[in-house]
Scaffold this motif. Structure first.
Motif, PDB file in Angstrom:
ATOM      1  N   LEU A   1      -7.166 -14.838  -2.548  1.00 12.51           N
ATOM      2  CA  LEU A   1      -8.239 -14.106  -1.869  1.00 12.51           C
ATOM      3  C   LEU A   1      -8.503 -14.661  -0.468  1.00 12.51           C
ATOM      4  CD1 LEU A   1     -10.485 -11.992  -1.912  1.00 12.51           C
ATOM      5  CD2 LEU A   1     -11.958 -13.678  -3.046  1.00 12.51           C
ATOM      6  N   ALA A   2      -8.543 -15.980  -0.344  1.00 14.21           N
ATOM      7  CA  ALA A   2      -8.859 -16.580   0.953  1.00 14.21           C
ATOM      8  C   ALA A   2      -7.828 -16.219   2.019  1.00 14.21           C
ATOM      9  CB  ALA A   2      -8.966 -18.095   0.823  1.00 14.21           C
ATOM     10  N   ASP A   3      -6.588 -15.966   1.601  1.00 14.46           N
ATOM     11  CA  ASP A   3      -5.532 -15.623   2.557  1.00 14.46           C
ATOM     12  C   ASP A   3      -5.542 -14.144   2.924  1.00 14.46           C
ATOM     13  OD1 ASP A   3      -4.710 -18.248   2.403  1.00 14.46           O
ATOM     14  OD2 ASP A   3      -3.210 -17.852   0.847  1.00 14.46           O
ATOM     15  N   ARG A   4      -6.400 -13.372   2.283  1.00 14.29           N
ATOM     16  CA  ARG A   4      -6.406 -11.925   2.514  1.00 14.29           C
ATOM     17  C   ARG A   4      -7.633 -11.448   3.285  1.00 14.29           C
ATOM     18  NH1 ARG A   4      -1.924 -12.888   0.604  1.00 14.29           N
ATOM     19  NH2 ARG A   4      -0.850 -11.532  -0.919  1.00 14.29           N
ATOM     20  N   VAL A   5      -8.435 -12.375   3.816  1.00 11.67           N
ATOM     21  CA  VAL A   5      -9.672 -11.962   4.475  1.00 11.67           C
ATOM     22  C   VAL A   5      -9.398 -11.158   5.745  1.00 11.67           C
ATOM     23  CG1 VAL A   5     -11.023 -13.859   3.537  1.00 11.67           C
ATOM     24  CG2 VAL A   5      -9.777 -14.184   5.692  1.00 11.67           C
ATOM     25  N   SER A   6      -8.193 -11.267   6.281  1.00 13.48           N
ATOM     26  CA  SER A   6      -7.867 -10.478   7.478  1.00 13.48           C
ATOM     27  C   SER A   6      -7.891  -8.985   7.190  1.00 13.48           C
ATOM     28  CB  SER A   6      -6.492 -10.882   8.011  1.00 13.48           C
ATOM     29  OG  SER A   6      -5.486 -10.655   7.031  1.00 13.48           O
ATOM     30  N   LEU A   7      -7.801  -8.614   5.917  1.00 18.98           N
ATOM     31  CA  LEU A   7      -7.853  -7.200   5.548  1.00 18.98           C
ATOM     32  C   LEU A   7      -9.254  -6.616   5.717  1.00 18.98           C
ATOM     33  CD1 LEU A   7      -5.678  -7.373   2.314  1.00 18.98           C
ATOM     34  CD2 LEU A   7      -4.982  -6.473   4.537  1.00 18.98           C
ATOM     35  N   LEU A   8     -10.260  -7.474   5.879  1.00 17.38           N
ATOM     36  CA  LEU A   8     -11.640  -7.017   5.996  1.00 17.38           C
ATOM     37  C   LEU A   8     -12.066  -6.840   7.453  1.00 17.38           C
ATOM     38  CD1 LEU A   8     -13.250  -9.329   3.274  1.00 17.38           C
ATOM     39  CD2 LEU A   8     -12.619  -6.922   3.048  1.00 17.38           C
TER      40      LEU A   8
ATOM     41  N   GLU B   1     -11.581  -1.215   0.724  1.00 14.47           N
ATOM     42  CA  GLU B   1     -10.504  -0.448   0.101  1.00 14.47           C
ATOM     43  C   GLU B   1      -9.153  -1.059   0.409  1.00 14.47           C
ATOM     44  OE1 GLU B   1      -8.283   2.618  -1.834  1.00 14.47           O
ATOM     45  OE2 GLU B   1     -10.225   1.638  -2.105  1.00 14.47           O
ATOM     46  N   ALA B   2      -8.970  -1.564   1.621  1.00 10.13           N
ATOM     47  CA  ALA B   2      -7.717  -2.234   1.966  1.00 10.13           C
ATOM     48  C   ALA B   2      -7.511  -3.474   1.105  1.00 10.13           C
ATOM     49  CB  ALA B   2      -7.715  -2.607   3.449  1.00 10.13           C
ATOM     50  N   LEU B   3      -8.586  -4.219   0.867  1.00  6.94           N
ATOM     51  CA  LEU B   3      -8.490  -5.406   0.023  1.00  6.94           C
ATOM     52  C   LEU B   3      -8.185  -5.017  -1.421  1.00  6.94           C
ATOM     53  CD1 LEU B   3      -8.788  -8.496  -0.014  1.00  6.94           C
ATOM     54  CD2 LEU B   3     -11.205  -8.168  -0.587  1.00  6.94           C
ATOM     55  N   ARG B   4      -8.820  -3.953  -1.907  1.00  9.65           N
ATOM     56  CA  ARG B   4      -8.586  -3.519  -3.286  1.00  9.65           C
ATOM     57  C   ARG B   4      -7.143  -3.080  -3.486  1.00  9.65           C
ATOM     58  NH1 ARG B   4      -8.019   0.545  -6.593  1.00  9.65           N
ATOM     59  NH2 ARG B   4      -7.747   1.967  -4.838  1.00  9.65           N
ATOM     60  N   ARG B   5      -6.598  -2.340  -2.518  1.00 12.35           N
ATOM     61  CA  ARG B   5      -5.210  -1.901  -2.631  1.00 12.35           C
ATOM     62  C   ARG B   5      -4.259  -3.097  -2.640  1.00 12.35           C
ATOM     63  NH1 ARG B   5      -4.588   3.370   1.380  1.00 12.35           N
ATOM     64  NH2 ARG B   5      -6.015   4.762   0.245  1.00 12.35           N
ATOM     65  N   ASP B   6      -4.573  -4.103  -1.834  1.00 13.97           N
ATOM     66  CA  ASP B   6      -3.733  -5.292  -1.813  1.00 13.97           C
ATOM     67  C   ASP B   6      -3.800  -6.023  -3.152  1.00 13.97           C
ATOM     68  OD1 ASP B   6      -2.123  -7.213  -0.045  1.00 13.97           O
ATOM     69  OD2 ASP B   6      -3.691  -8.522  -0.853  1.00 13.97           O
ATOM     70  N   LEU B   7      -4.973  -6.044  -3.759  1.00 10.05           N
ATOM     71  CA  LEU B   7      -5.126  -6.667  -5.075  1.00 10.05           C
ATOM     72  C   LEU B   7      -4.289  -5.934  -6.113  1.00 10.05           C
ATOM     73  CD1 LEU B   7      -6.584  -8.587  -7.086  1.00 10.05           C
ATOM     74  CD2 LEU B   7      -8.400  -6.878  -7.229  1.00 10.05           C
ATOM     75  N   ILE B   8      -4.330  -4.607  -6.113  1.00  9.70           N
ATOM     76  CA  ILE B   8      -3.546  -3.826  -7.067  1.00  9.70           C
ATOM     77  C   ILE B   8      -2.055  -4.024  -6.831  1.00  9.70           C
ATOM     78  CG2 ILE B   8      -3.012  -1.487  -7.845  1.00  9.70           C
ATOM     79  CD1 ILE B   8      -5.711  -2.539  -8.773  1.00  9.70           C
ATOM     80  N   ALA B   9      -1.661  -4.098  -5.558  1.00 10.20           N
ATOM     81  CA  ALA B   9      -0.252  -4.340  -5.246  1.00 10.20           C
ATOM     82  C   ALA B   9       0.195  -5.718  -5.734  1.00 10.20           C
ATOM     83  CB  ALA B   9      -0.018  -4.215  -3.744  1.00 10.20           C
TER      84      ALA B   9
END
Length: 381
Positions: free
Chosen positions: A322-329, A339-347
């Motif tokens: 999660l900490a590495d994905r904050v750029s999606l916000l 929504e971008a973060l959620r899609r990345d989580l599902i992927a």
């Protein structure tokens, strides 16, 4: 699309529906393809190989999709083909009767199986409909704006059949400020949903009445103690933000620490100073958590989430970073960012989620002055 029902109505679910439609089309054609193959092979090789009884696979496959009428039509087609091939190959009368009897028996059994399948499909559709309505009532959409904050929420349920789970969230605008809860009920299914409904009902009432977060949490404990047996619990984070202050007050009951994303891009975890049992386990001690403050200034974001996010694993067993994905916000629209973060989580999961995943994104804007104007020389985020 409202993100509070992202697990119910999502692009991924749309793709699953499209894939399901293609599968249904393939299954509807399969009985005829199988019968065609058997007919050609039987006509070419003759009766000595004994392929003719395989025409019964037609009505057997027909029971997978469609209704009784379609199954009977496929069975009748198989029977006509069997009679025609028997005459073409001068098949013995006894073998022709055995083949016809096999096809008739499989057709009858397939028709009965179709009746049972259609009944189960109707029951499942009814359960899904009721579950989706219950989910909408239980987890209402959060406001896009409240006081000095913009916000968005996302919920993805792990129960694909009923689309309902035990994660919870709520935002209430109270006299003391905006109060928020994000929690995770132990367990799954309708019992977890019942507990979540109890917590949300108590929170919605207490958030308006109590003067501080500790009073709100005490009300939640009382409500849970009347309901739970002592072996069930709810992890939760309660938060309060006042537009006249630059800090957010938090209470953490054994829940994953919120992630704070500063306007500068730096991140930090809003860890509590002490760790206490979840809600519903107050009898085990110690006393409830001590409120702690987190700096929350214009441009800052705070992401509250359940363990279904950080404990989500990929096919190799790696947790979601999660900490590495904050750029999606970074999107200006909080809903688009989440929504971008959620899609990345599902992927990352690349499959069906093993646990519910709820995320609530709070984004601080400029404080609003009593006269309703933003502070001079500032702009809203």
């Amino acid at each position: 699309m409202p993100l509070h029902l992202a697990g119910l109505f999502s692009p991924r679910r749309g793709r699953r529906r499209a894939a399901g439609a293609r599968t249904a089309l393939a299954l509807s054609v399969l009985p005829y393809v199988m019968m065609l193959i058997v007919t050609v092979v039987e006509a070419v090789t003759g009766p000595e190989k004994g392929f003719l009884p395989l025409l019964a696979v037609g009505p057997a496959f027909a029971s997978l999709t469609g209704g009784v009428r379609r199954t009977l039509i496929v069975g009748l087609t198989a029977l006509v083909l069997a009679v025609a091939l028997s005459a073409y190959n001068s098949l013995e009368v006894s073998r022709a009767y055995v083949t016809a009897g096999s096809i008739a028996g499989v057709t009858a059994a397939s028709a009965l199986a179709t009746v049972g399948r259609r009944r189960r499909e109707k029951e499942l559709a009814s359960v899904r409909s009721v579950a989706e309505v219950a989910q909408r009532v239980l987890l209402r959409p959060v406001p896009r704006r409240a006081a000095h904050m913009r916000m968005a929420v996302s919920y993805t349920s792990a129960m694909a059949a009923a689309h309902i789970g035990g994660d919870l969230y709520e935002v209430v605008t109270a006299p003391a400020g905006v109060r928020v809860i994000v929690g995770d009920v132990q367990g799954k299914g309708l019992e977890a949903v019942e507990t979540a409904a109890l917590v949300l009902g108590a929170f919605r009432e207490a958030a308006h009445d109590e003067t501080d977060l500790q009073g709100v949490s005490a009300r939640l404990e009382k409500a849970l103690n009347r309901r739970l047996s002592g072996e069930e619990f709810v992890t939760a984070v309660l938060a309060e933000a006042n537009p006249e202050e630059t800090t957010m007050t938090l209470l953490n009951y054994g829940h994953p620490a919120p992630l704070v994303i500063r306007a500068s891009g730096e991140i930090e975890w809003a860890e509590p100073g002490d760790h206490v049992p979840p809600l519903g386990l107050a009898a085990l001690g110690p006393e409830g958590p001590v409120p702690y403050g987190v700096r929350f200034e214009p441009g800052d974001q705070i992401l509250l989430y359940t363990d279904g996010v950080v404990e989500a694993r990929d096919q190799w067993g790696a947790f979601y970073p999660l900490a590495d994905r904050v750029s999606l916000l970074k999107d200006e629209d909080p809903e688009a960012a989440l929504e971008a973060l959620r899609r990345d989580l599902i992927a990352h999961i690349d499959g069906t989620p093993k646990d519910d995943a709820a995320m609530l994104l709070l984004r601080c804007r400029e404080p609003v002055l009593p006269d309703g104007l933003a502070a001079e020389g500032t702009s809203q985020v």
